[in-house]
Design a protein around this motif. Structure first.
Motif, PDB file in Angstrom:
ATOM      1  N   PRO A 143      41.300  42.300  45.187  1.00  0.00           N
ATOM      2  CA  PRO A 143      40.136  41.584  44.654  1.00  0.00           C
ATOM      3  C   PRO A 143      38.893  41.664  45.521  1.00  0.00           C
ATOM      4  CG  PRO A 143      42.112  40.252  44.451  1.00  0.00           C
ATOM      5  CD  PRO A 143      42.494  41.443  45.273  1.00  0.00           C
ATOM      6  N   ALA A 144      39.049  41.861  46.819  1.00  0.00           N
ATOM      7  CA  ALA A 144      37.886  41.973  47.700  1.00  0.00           C
ATOM      8  C   ALA A 144      37.391  43.411  47.827  1.00  0.00           C
ATOM      9  CB  ALA A 144      38.206  41.411  49.089  1.00  0.00           C
ATOM     10  N   GLY A 145      38.061  44.341  47.162  1.00  0.00           N
ATOM     11  CA  GLY A 145      37.632  45.735  47.211  1.00  0.00           C
ATOM     12  C   GLY A 145      37.832  46.368  48.562  1.00  0.00           C
ATOM     13  N   ARG A 146      38.980  46.076  49.175  1.00  0.00           N
ATOM     14  CA  ARG A 146      39.268  46.590  50.506  1.00  0.00           C
ATOM     15  C   ARG A 146      40.625  47.292  50.502  1.00  0.00           C
ATOM     16  NH1 ARG A 146      36.400  44.103  54.668  1.00  0.00           N
ATOM     17  NH2 ARG A 146      38.174  44.173  56.074  1.00  0.00           N
ATOM     18  N   VAL A 147      40.831  48.124  51.529  1.00  0.00           N
ATOM     19  CA  VAL A 147      42.146  48.715  51.761  1.00  0.00           C
ATOM     20  C   VAL A 147      42.672  48.171  53.089  1.00  0.00           C
ATOM     21  CG1 VAL A 147      41.752  50.829  50.455  1.00  0.00           C
ATOM     22  CG2 VAL A 147      41.104  50.755  52.866  1.00  0.00           C
ATOM     23  N   PRO A 148      44.001  48.170  53.222  1.00  0.00           N
ATOM     24  CA  PRO A 148      44.976  48.656  52.267  1.00  0.00           C
ATOM     25  C   PRO A 148      45.293  47.625  51.192  1.00  0.00           C
ATOM     26  CG  PRO A 148      46.116  47.806  54.179  1.00  0.00           C
ATOM     27  CD  PRO A 148      44.641  47.703  54.475  1.00  0.00           C
ATOM     28  N   SER A 149      45.861  48.128  50.119  1.00  0.00           N
ATOM     29  CA  SER A 149      46.579  47.274  49.187  1.00  0.00           C
ATOM     30  C   SER A 149      47.874  47.997  48.856  1.00  0.00           C
ATOM     31  CB  SER A 149      45.754  46.996  47.928  1.00  0.00           C
ATOM     32  OG  SER A 149      45.422  48.189  47.263  1.00  0.00           O
ATOM     33  N   LEU A 150      48.866  47.214  48.459  1.00  0.00           N
ATOM     34  CA  LEU A 150      50.211  47.752  48.262  1.00  0.00           C
ATOM     35  C   LEU A 150      50.730  47.272  46.914  1.00  0.00           C
ATOM     36  CD1 LEU A 150      52.222  49.354  50.245  1.00  0.00           C
ATOM     37  CD2 LEU A 150      53.449  47.175  50.363  1.00  0.00           C
ATOM     38  N   GLU A 151      51.290  48.199  46.162  1.00  0.00           N
ATOM     39  CA  GLU A 151      51.988  47.858  44.930  1.00  0.00           C
ATOM     40  C   GLU A 151      53.478  48.078  45.158  1.00  0.00           C
ATOM     41  OE1 GLU A 151      49.882  49.053  41.170  1.00  0.00           O
ATOM     42  OE2 GLU A 151      48.852  50.402  42.553  1.00  0.00           O
ATOM     43  N   ILE A 152      54.269  47.035  44.906  1.00  0.00           N
ATOM     44  CA  ILE A 152      55.704  47.113  45.171  1.00  0.00           C
ATOM     45  C   ILE A 152      56.435  46.164  44.231  1.00  0.00           C
ATOM     46  CG2 ILE A 152      55.430  45.459  47.082  1.00  0.00           C
ATOM     47  CD1 ILE A 152      57.844  46.833  48.437  1.00  0.00           C
ATOM     48  N   ASP A 153      57.422  46.693  43.531  1.00  0.00           N
ATOM     49  CA  ASP A 153      58.256  45.897  42.624  1.00  0.00           C
ATOM     50  C   ASP A 153      57.419  45.126  41.609  1.00  0.00           C
ATOM     51  OD1 ASP A 153      60.413  46.802  44.055  1.00  0.00           O
ATOM     52  OD2 ASP A 153      60.594  44.998  45.279  1.00  0.00           O
ATOM     53  N   GLY A 154      56.362  45.762  41.124  1.00  0.00           N
ATOM     54  CA  GLY A 154      55.518  45.130  40.124  1.00  0.00           C
ATOM     55  C   GLY A 154      54.549  44.103  40.659  1.00  0.00           C
ATOM     56  N   GLU A 155      54.561  43.907  41.975  1.00  0.00           N
ATOM     57  CA  GLU A 155      53.650  42.960  42.620  1.00  0.00           C
ATOM     58  C   GLU A 155      52.594  43.724  43.409  1.00  0.00           C
ATOM     59  OE1 GLU A 155      53.705  39.763  42.155  1.00  0.00           O
ATOM     60  OE2 GLU A 155      55.623  39.592  41.113  1.00  0.00           O
ATOM     61  N   ARG A 156      51.499  43.031  43.715  1.00  0.00           N
ATOM     62  CA  ARG A 156      50.406  43.633  44.475  1.00  0.00           C
ATOM     63  C   ARG A 156      50.054  42.724  45.641  1.00  0.00           C
ATOM     64  NH1 ARG A 156      46.691  45.101  39.144  1.00  0.00           N
ATOM     65  NH2 ARG A 156      47.943  46.900  38.471  1.00  0.00           N
ATOM     66  N   MET A 157      49.800  43.335  46.774  1.00  0.00           N
ATOM     67  CA  MET A 157      49.379  42.545  47.915  1.00  0.00           C
ATOM     68  C   MET A 157      48.329  43.309  48.702  1.00  0.00           C
ATOM     69  SD  MET A 157      52.763  42.688  50.424  1.00  0.00           S
ATOM     70  CE  MET A 157      52.042  41.469  51.518  1.00  0.00           C
ATOM     71  N   PHE A 158      47.541  42.571  49.468  1.00  0.00           N
ATOM     72  CA  PHE A 158      46.506  43.182  50.299  1.00  0.00           C
ATOM     73  C   PHE A 158      46.498  42.464  51.642  1.00  0.00           C
ATOM     74  CE2 PHE A 158      44.774  40.078  47.372  1.00  0.00           C
ATOM     75  CZ  PHE A 158      44.008  39.248  48.158  1.00  0.00           C
ATOM     76  N   GLU A 159      45.628  42.913  52.544  1.00  0.00           N
ATOM     77  CA  GLU A 159      45.561  42.501  53.951  1.00  0.00           C
ATOM     78  C   GLU A 159      46.633  43.228  54.754  1.00  0.00           C
ATOM     79  OE1 GLU A 159      43.216  40.905  55.591  1.00  0.00           O
ATOM     80  OE2 GLU A 159      42.111  40.618  53.732  1.00  0.00           O
TER      81      GLU A 159
END
Length: 222
Positions: free
Chosen positions: A47-63
């Motif tokens: 949502p903040a337009g930054r990397v990294p972000s990770l997609e895993i098991d249908g979930e998304r996380m960042f930081e």
């Protein structure tokens, strides 16, 4: 499948390196260091337009450090991860998080040297102060590695860990603004960890976009 959204030579590099150390199957979606990170499609992932972000098991996380903690808790074993109750837990937390201290100073200098394209936009004072702050961080690592204990080849007594990944990647970025050669223990440690195949695989590939066009940026250029 794990999907890592990545900009070469950014903080997402630490997650890429860690994924290599964990020997997990994953794919990388590379982005430019530009306004494309503000596209609505990517903002749905980060949502903040930054990397990294990770997609895993249908979930998304960042930081990046949150991702490091999650991946280690789920997939890693000692010494790469030191969990609650492990003897190196306190040091693991300190040195994983210390990476962000270094990274913030490096990010401030990246802003000054690269994002601000014209000399009149830059502050010589800010650039010199931030370079000195990086040197202070180097001194902290040097002191840690100089501790007279057996097998102090890495930041933790137990061996190579995610603390070396996170702090080592931060030093990789910081070296563009402050040399490590005056710090012999730091230099030897950095050479040791960057020989690892997973680090080499996290470097920008031939023809890939880069944040840093030069190997070194002096504290002030006119």
């Amino acid at each position: 499948m794990i999907t890592l959204h990545h900009v070469p030579q950014s903080r997402s590099m630490r997650v890429l390196w860690l994924l290599g150390e964990l020997d997990l199957p994953f794919q990388v979606v590379s982005h430019g260091f530009d306004k494309s990170l503000r596209d609505p499609e990517y903002l749905s992932v980060s949502p903040a337009g930054r990397v990294p972000s990770l997609e895993i098991d249908g979930e998304r996380m960042f930081e990046s450090l949150a991702i490091v903690h999650y991946l280690c808790e789920r997939f890693a074993q000692a010494p790469l991860y030191q969990g609650p109750g492990d003897i190196d837990r306190m040091a693991w937390l300190v040195w994983v998080e210390f990476a962000e201290t270094i990274s913030q100073h490096a990010a401030n200098l990246t802003q000054q040297h690269i994002a601000l394209r014209e000399d009149h936009m830059r502050s010589a004072t800010v650039m010199q102060i931030e370079a000195k702050r990086i040197e202070k961080c180097y001194s902290a690592i040097e002191a840690r590695l100089s501790t007279p204990v057996e097998n102090r080849d890495y930041l933790l007594t137990g061996g190579f860990s995610a603390a070396d990944v996170c702090t080592g990647q931060a030093v990789y970025m910081a070296r563009h603004f402050a040399p490590i050669e005056p710090f012999p223990e730091l230099s030897a440690w950095y050479a040791r960890i960057t020989e690892r195949p997973a680090f080499q695989a996290s470097l920008p590939q031939e023809g890939a976009g880069r944040i840093f066009a030069k190997e070194f940026y002096p504290a002030w250029e006119s």
